[in-house]
Write a protein that holds these residues in place. Structure first.
Motif, short mmCIF file in Angstrom:
data_model
loop_
_atom_site.label_atom_id
_atom_site.label_comp_id
_atom_site.label_asym_id
_atom_site.label_seq_id
_atom_site.Cartn_x
_atom_site.Cartn_y
_atom_site.Cartn_z
N GLY A 1 49.11 119.02 96.46
CA GLY A 1 49.85 120.28 96.43
C GLY A 1 51.09 120.25 97.29
O GLY A 1 52.19 120.61 96.85
N VAL A 2 50.95 119.77 98.51
CA VAL A 2 52.06 119.80 99.46
C VAL A 2 53.16 118.81 99.09
O VAL A 2 54.33 119.00 99.46
CB VAL A 2 51.53 119.55 100.89
N SER A 3 52.81 117.75 98.34
CA SER A 3 53.82 116.74 98.02
C SER A 3 54.56 117.02 96.72
O SER A 3 55.48 116.27 96.36
CB SER A 3 53.18 115.35 97.96
N GLU A 4 54.17 118.08 96.02
CA GLU A 4 54.87 118.43 94.79
C GLU A 4 56.35 118.67 95.08
O GLU A 4 56.71 119.40 96.00
CB GLU A 4 54.25 119.69 94.18
N GLY A 5 57.22 118.00 94.32
CA GLY A 5 58.66 118.14 94.52
C GLY A 5 59.24 117.19 95.54
O GLY A 5 60.46 117.18 95.77
N HIS A 6 58.39 116.38 96.17
CA HIS A 6 58.85 115.41 97.17
C HIS A 6 58.63 113.97 96.70
O HIS A 6 58.56 113.04 97.51
CB HIS A 6 58.10 115.63 98.49
N ASP A 7 58.54 113.79 95.39
CA ASP A 7 58.29 112.48 94.79
C ASP A 7 59.52 111.59 94.85
O ASP A 7 60.57 111.99 95.38
CB ASP A 7 57.85 112.68 93.34
N ALA A 8 59.42 110.41 94.28
CA ALA A 8 60.49 109.41 94.36
C ALA A 8 61.72 109.79 93.56
O ALA A 8 62.78 109.16 93.72
CB ALA A 8 59.96 108.06 93.88
N CYS A 9 61.62 110.80 92.71
CA CYS A 9 62.79 111.25 91.95
C CYS A 9 63.59 112.33 92.69
O CYS A 9 64.68 112.70 92.26
CB CYS A 9 62.36 111.77 90.58
N ALA A 10 63.07 112.83 93.79
CA ALA A 10 63.76 113.85 94.57
C ALA A 10 64.89 113.21 95.38
O ALA A 10 64.89 112.00 95.63
CB ALA A 10 62.79 114.56 95.50
N PRO A 11 65.89 113.99 95.79
CA PRO A 11 67.01 113.41 96.54
C PRO A 11 66.63 113.00 97.95
O PRO A 11 65.60 113.41 98.49
CB PRO A 11 68.04 114.56 96.57
N VAL A 12 67.51 112.19 98.54
CA VAL A 12 67.33 111.79 99.94
C VAL A 12 67.26 113.04 100.81
O VAL A 12 68.02 114.00 100.61
CB VAL A 12 68.51 110.90 100.40
N GLY A 13 66.34 113.04 101.74
CA GLY A 13 66.13 114.19 102.61
C GLY A 13 65.06 115.13 102.09
O GLY A 13 64.53 115.94 102.85
N THR A 14 64.76 115.04 100.78
CA THR A 14 63.69 115.82 100.18
C THR A 14 62.53 114.93 99.80
O THR A 14 61.36 115.31 99.96
CB THR A 14 64.19 116.56 98.92
N ARG A 15 62.84 113.74 99.31
CA ARG A 15 61.76 112.87 98.83
C ARG A 15 60.96 112.29 100.00
O ARG A 15 61.50 111.98 101.06
CB ARG A 15 62.33 111.74 97.97
N GLU B 1 59.56 107.90 106.23
CA GLU B 1 59.12 108.55 107.47
C GLU B 1 58.86 110.04 107.26
O GLU B 1 57.93 110.59 107.88
CB GLU B 1 60.14 108.33 108.59
N LEU B 2 59.63 110.70 106.40
CA LEU B 2 59.33 112.09 106.09
C LEU B 2 57.95 112.23 105.46
O LEU B 2 57.19 113.16 105.77
CB LEU B 2 60.39 112.67 105.14
N GLY B 3 57.62 111.30 104.56
CA GLY B 3 56.31 111.31 103.94
C GLY B 3 55.20 111.05 104.94
O GLY B 3 54.15 111.70 104.90
N GLN B 4 55.43 110.11 105.84
CA GLN B 4 54.42 109.84 106.87
C GLN B 4 54.21 111.04 107.77
O GLN B 4 53.08 111.36 108.16
CB GLN B 4 54.82 108.60 107.67
N GLN B 5 55.29 111.75 108.11
CA GLN B 5 55.15 112.95 108.93
C GLN B 5 54.37 114.03 108.18
O GLN B 5 53.53 114.72 108.76
CB GLN B 5 56.52 113.48 109.34
N ALA B 6 54.62 114.14 106.88
CA ALA B 6 53.90 115.13 106.08
C ALA B 6 52.41 114.80 106.03
O ALA B 6 51.56 115.71 106.11
CB ALA B 6 54.48 115.17 104.67
N ILE B 7 52.09 113.52 105.90
CA ILE B 7 50.67 113.13 105.91
C ILE B 7 50.06 113.45 107.28
O ILE B 7 48.95 114.01 107.36
CB ILE B 7 50.52 111.63 105.58
N ALA B 8 50.78 113.12 108.35
CA ALA B 8 50.28 113.43 109.70
C ALA B 8 50.01 114.92 109.85
O ALA B 8 49.00 115.34 110.43
CB ALA B 8 51.28 112.95 110.75
N ASP B 9 50.91 115.75 109.32
CA ASP B 9 50.75 117.20 109.43
C ASP B 9 49.51 117.68 108.66
O ASP B 9 48.77 118.55 109.15
CB ASP B 9 51.99 117.91 108.89
N GLN B 10 49.28 117.13 107.49
CA GLN B 10 48.11 117.54 106.70
C GLN B 10 46.81 117.09 107.35
O GLN B 10 45.81 117.82 107.35
CB GLN B 10 48.21 116.97 105.28
#
Length: 255
Positions: free
Chosen positions: A208-222, A240-249
Motif C-alpha cells: 500500500g505505502v509503495s504505490e506510486g513509488h515504483d521504478a517508473c516514478a520520477p527521481v525523488g519520488t521513486r 535510499e528513499l525506498g530503504q528509509q520507507a521500509i525502515a519506517d514501516q
C-alpha cells in the motif's frame, strides 16, 4: 543494561544492493549497504545490529553457507536477538529475476502487448505457489525456532512496477505485461505473508505505502531504480528513499 540486539537477514533488497557506502569489511559479493533499512532502523532505535543480509540469497542460504566466508544466515541468531528483520523469497528458484529477464527479452517484439504472458502464462506464479511458499514457510519457521524470544518481522517487497502500462523502455516490460508481473509480485508477497502468519511472525506490508513509488516514478519520488538510468541503487532495487520507507514501516510494526 545493553541495548537491544537486532539481526537482519535476507537478500539484495534487505542488503540494499547498490546503495553506497557498503558496510566496512563486509563480504564484497553481498553488496551490504550501511544505509539499508536495518541500519537506518538500528540507528533510530539505538539497537546493536548484526546484519548478515547478502545479495543473491535465497531461503537455502539461511541453512547453508552462501559463499566462502559467508556462513548460513541463521547462525547469526545465536545468543538471543531481541528483534529479527527478514526480506527473502524473491530469489528462490530464481523466479523473479528470471521473469523480469524473460519479459524484458521479448518486450521489443510487442511493446504495447503482452508477449511475456503469451509465452509463459502461469509458469512463474505456479513456481511461487508450489516451491517458494513452502521454502518460505520452512525458513521463517526456522527463524522463529532459533529466536523464540525475539520479535520477528518479515518484510514484503515494495512495488517494482505501477499497476498499469509501465514506462517502456525505461523498464523493459511491454505495457500488457506490467499487470502480469505485478500479479507475480503480489503472489510472492502473499506467500511471504502466509508463511509469516504460519510461523507466528509479524508481516510488514509494503504494497500500500509503495504505490506510486515504483521504478517508473520520477527521481525523488521513486523508491525503486529502473533498468535504464538507475542511480543510487542496483536496477529494479530500492534506493535510499525506498530503504528509509521500509525502515519506517518496520518501525511502525514494532511492539
Amino acid at each position: 543494561m545493553p541495548a537491544p540486539r537486532q539481526v537482519n537477514l535476507g537478500d539484495s533488497y534487505s542488503a540494499a544492493a547498490g546503495v553506497q557506502p557498503l558496510v566496512e569489511d563486509s563480504p564484497v559479493l553481498c553488496l551490504r549497504s550501511s544505509r539499508n533499512f536495518a541500519h537506518l532502523l538500528a540507528a533510530a532505535r539505538g539497537y546493536r545490529l548484526d546484519d548478515v543480509s547478502c545479495s543473491g540469497a535465497d531461503t537455502t542460504d539461511f541453512f547453508t553457507a552462501q559463499y566462502a566466508g559467508v556462513p548460513a544466515q541463521l547462525d547469526a541468531l545465536a545468543g538471543g536477538p531481541d528483534v529479527v528483520t527478514v526480506m527473502i523469497g524473491g530469489n528462490d528458484s530464481a523466479v523473479y529475476t528470471t521473469a523480469i529477464r524473460a519479459c524484458s527479452d521479448v518486450a521489443a517484439t510487442d511493446p504495447g502487448g503482452s508477449p511475456c504472458r503469451a509465452a509463459h502464462g502461469a509458469e512463474y506464479v505456479d513456481i511461487v505457489r508450489d516451491r517458494t511458499y513452502p521454502a518460505l514457510a520452512r525458513a521463517l519457521a526456522a527463524v522463529r525456532a532459533k529466536a523464540p524470544g525475539a520479535q520477528v518481522l518479515a518484510v514484503g517487497y515494495p512495488w517494482i512496477l505501477p499497476a498499469q502500462t509501465g514506462c517502456y523502455p525505461t523498464m523493459r516490460v511491454a505495457a500488457g505485461d506490467v499487470p502480469y508481473l505485478r500479479e507475480l509480485q503480489a503472489v510472492l508477497n502473499r506467500s511471504v505473508q502466509r508463511a509469516a502468519e504460519q510461523a507466528g511472525v509479524t508481516y510488514v506490508d509494503m504494497s500500500g505505502v509503495s504505490e506510486g513509488h515504483d521504478a517508473c516514478a520520477p527521481v525523488g519520488t521513486r523508491w525503486i531504480e529502473p533498468q535504464v538510468g538507475a542511480t543510487g541503487a542496483a536496477p529494479a532495487h530500492p534506493n535510499e528513499l525506498g530503504q528509509q520507507a521500509i525502515a519506517d514501516q518496520v518501525a511502525a510494526a514494532l511492539r
